[in-house]
Design a protein around this motif. Structure first.
Motif, short mmCIF file in Angstrom:
data_model
loop_
_atom_site.label_atom_id
_atom_site.label_comp_id
_atom_site.label_asym_id
_atom_site.label_seq_id
_atom_site.Cartn_x
_atom_site.Cartn_y
_atom_site.Cartn_z
N TYR A 147 -11.95 5.92 6.31
CA TYR A 147 -10.97 5.87 5.22
C TYR A 147 -10.31 7.23 5.01
O TYR A 147 -9.09 7.34 4.87
N ALA A 160 -7.97 7.97 7.85
CA ALA A 160 -6.76 7.15 7.73
C ALA A 160 -5.80 7.77 6.71
O ALA A 160 -4.59 7.80 6.92
N ALA A 161 -6.36 8.28 5.62
CA ALA A 161 -5.53 8.95 4.63
C ALA A 161 -4.90 10.21 5.22
O ALA A 161 -3.73 10.50 4.98
N TRP A 172 1.60 3.70 3.98
CA TRP A 172 0.56 3.93 2.97
C TRP A 172 -0.15 2.66 2.50
O TRP A 172 -1.30 2.73 2.06
N LEU A 212 -3.92 2.02 3.28
CA LEU A 212 -5.00 2.53 2.45
C LEU A 212 -5.38 1.54 1.35
O LEU A 212 -6.55 1.47 0.96
N PHE A 216 -9.15 0.13 0.98
CA PHE A 216 -9.84 0.57 -0.25
C PHE A 216 -11.03 -0.30 -0.62
O PHE A 216 -12.06 0.24 -1.04
N CYS A 276 -10.14 -5.02 5.94
CA CYS A 276 -9.85 -4.03 6.98
C CYS A 276 -9.07 -4.65 8.14
O CYS A 276 -8.25 -3.97 8.77
N THR A 333 -8.40 2.90 11.45
CA THR A 333 -8.63 1.57 10.89
C THR A 333 -9.68 0.83 11.71
O THR A 333 -10.55 0.14 11.16
N THR A 372 -13.03 2.12 10.72
CA THR A 372 -13.47 1.53 9.44
C THR A 372 -13.96 0.11 9.64
O THR A 372 -14.98 -0.28 9.05
#
Length: 130
Positions: A12, A15-16, A40, A43, A47, A74, A115, A118
């Motif tokens: 995460y 990715a940010a 964006w 995200l 989350f 995801c 991603t 995650t």
């Protein structure tokens, strides 16, 4: 903390960070990052997995319902990230046609990879104990 929870949180965070990298490079417009390229929302879809990684008994993985929720959210994020790579490819093609130069930046590919990391953490969280 369960190793899968760490994988989710690291994915995460990366990715940010990938949103700050260039997604498109074209001579007429310069570099476009993920925030400017509207990537964006990935995200937002990642989350729930990050929130689940921080909640509950951190020594164990997710329960079955939590794991499915995290994997599905995801997966939607992955679909969106792939769509953003396609958008960047289309824009790069247009830039190459107009000025002879244009390329997909590293940020678009980094978003897809983070991603996937995650999602891998969410799948690993199906194992309750290490």
């Amino acid at each position: 903390m369960h190793f899968a929870r760490w994988i989710i949180l690291i994915g995460y965070a990366l990715a940010a960070a990938a949103l700050a990298l260039p997604y498109l490079s074209a001579p007429l417009i310069g570099h476009v990052n993920g925030v400017e390229g509207d990537a964006w929302p990935v995200l937002l879809f990642l989350f729930p997995a990050a929130l689940l990684a921080l909640a509950g008994d951190r020594g164990e993985g997710f329960g079955p319902v939590s794991a499915v929720v995290a994997i599905v959210s995801c997966s939607v994020a992955l679909l969106f990230a792939v769509a953003k790579v396609a958008d960047a490819a289309d824009a790069a093609d247009l830039a190459r046609a107009a000025s002879g130069d244009g390329s997909i930046g590293m940020g678009a590919w980094a978003l897809v990879v983070t991603t996937l990391v995650t999602i891998g953490g969410c799948v690993a969280a199906l194992s309750r104990r290490v």
